[in-house]
Enzyme design. Sequence first.
Site, PDB file in Angstrom:
ATOM      1  N   CYS A 160      -0.727   5.656   6.027  1.00  0.00           N
ATOM      2  CA  CYS A 160      -1.820   4.678   6.031  1.00  0.00           C
ATOM      3  C   CYS A 160      -2.424   4.546   7.440  1.00  0.00           C
ATOM      4  CB  CYS A 160      -1.329   3.343   5.475  1.00  0.00           C
ATOM      5  SG  CYS A 160      -2.668   2.265   4.924  1.00  0.00           S
ATOM      6  N   HIS A 209       0.728   5.265   0.200  1.00  0.00           N
ATOM      7  CA  HIS A 209       2.076   4.811   0.554  1.00  0.00           C
ATOM      8  C   HIS A 209       3.118   5.525  -0.315  1.00  0.00           C
ATOM      9  CE1 HIS A 209       1.113   1.314   3.201  1.00  0.00           C
ATOM     10  NE2 HIS A 209      -0.044   1.436   2.590  1.00  0.00           N
ATOM     11  N   GLU A 258       6.215   5.731   0.067  1.00  0.00           N
ATOM     12  CA  GLU A 258       7.467   4.971  -0.011  1.00  0.00           C
ATOM     13  C   GLU A 258       7.517   4.079  -1.244  1.00  0.00           C
ATOM     14  OE1 GLU A 258       4.783   2.344   2.655  1.00  0.00           O
ATOM     15  OE2 GLU A 258       5.037   4.462   2.127  1.00  0.00           O
TER      16      GLU A 258
END
Length: 348
Positions: free
Chosen positions: A194, A320, A322
Amino acid sequence: TKPTQHSVKALLEMGVQPDILACRTEKPLSADLRRKVALFCNVNVNAVIEAIDAESIYDVPLLMYKEQLDKVVLTKLKLPLQHEPELQNWKVFLGNLKNPIHQVKIGLVGKYIELKDAYKSIAESFIHAGVANECKVQIEWIHSEKIDADNVASKLGHLQGVLVAPGFGGRGIEGKIAAIKYTRENNIPLLGICLGMQCAVIEFARNVIGWKDAHSTEMSPETKHPVIDFMEDQKKITKKGGTMRLGEYPCTIQKGTKASSIYGKQKIGERHRHRYEFNNKFVKAFEDAGMIASGINPDNNLVEIVELKNHPWFIGVQFHPEYKSTVETPHPLFVKFIKASMEKKSVS
């Protein structure tokens, strides 16, 4: 047992009768204690669950299984127990987690280091990816405000990989950019997420293309090279809460790129949480200089992934990853990033 009784009493005063009590404890619960808690809290003895301290959060599912919590829940819900849960993959994961063969040191560069829970999903993704590589990932938390051109080598030179974390606002931005410049020049594997990806774009514009004033309009609205900017249809929106790109969006990966080899497919979907974008006006200049837009949103042509042609492993993603990593399906970006870091020797 007194605190448990008081807690249940408080619930009863609100009209809530608990069916199951998971009792946090440092020591095993004896049969006598279980009976006492069950009697005074009006639950079945088998519904008094021992939630003992665990070495790792990943031990907890197996500990709850040992306590037969699954059977108690199914009984309470009047659902049939059709088969035993399949936990073999989880046991293998736990075994590899506790018995790593390799070790790697990764620097996590961010502006919220004093609040490590801000990066909890990233830390857990490193665990998932480490286990997939039979490797213990040691995270070194590095505050981006404390990095500059003079000390960046001492802070990053001993690391095998660097992740530049997401965030909002201008605080610590120059430290992130200095960290990215060091990883680019010294062939250290880099993953930018990001804002981390946006900083990689800014650093490349300044130090490779030569636009010294290049920046994001989030931090520098008057820059002549707004390489990170609002999308055109966002610029008329003044209330910022409605301008954020949230949720999962599609991405098409260019064949023959490192991103393509990581994912093993051309069509992916990833989750987003950001407001500013790579400015498409400058894509050709970046690609001519060696930074490739290897992932593109097919619906609006926005850049989702950038990578360097002449670097062992340098990738920035606008999304993202994750958010999608799990024990059973560790995210490929993290898995391949750790693998690349394991292959990297320290610069210092």
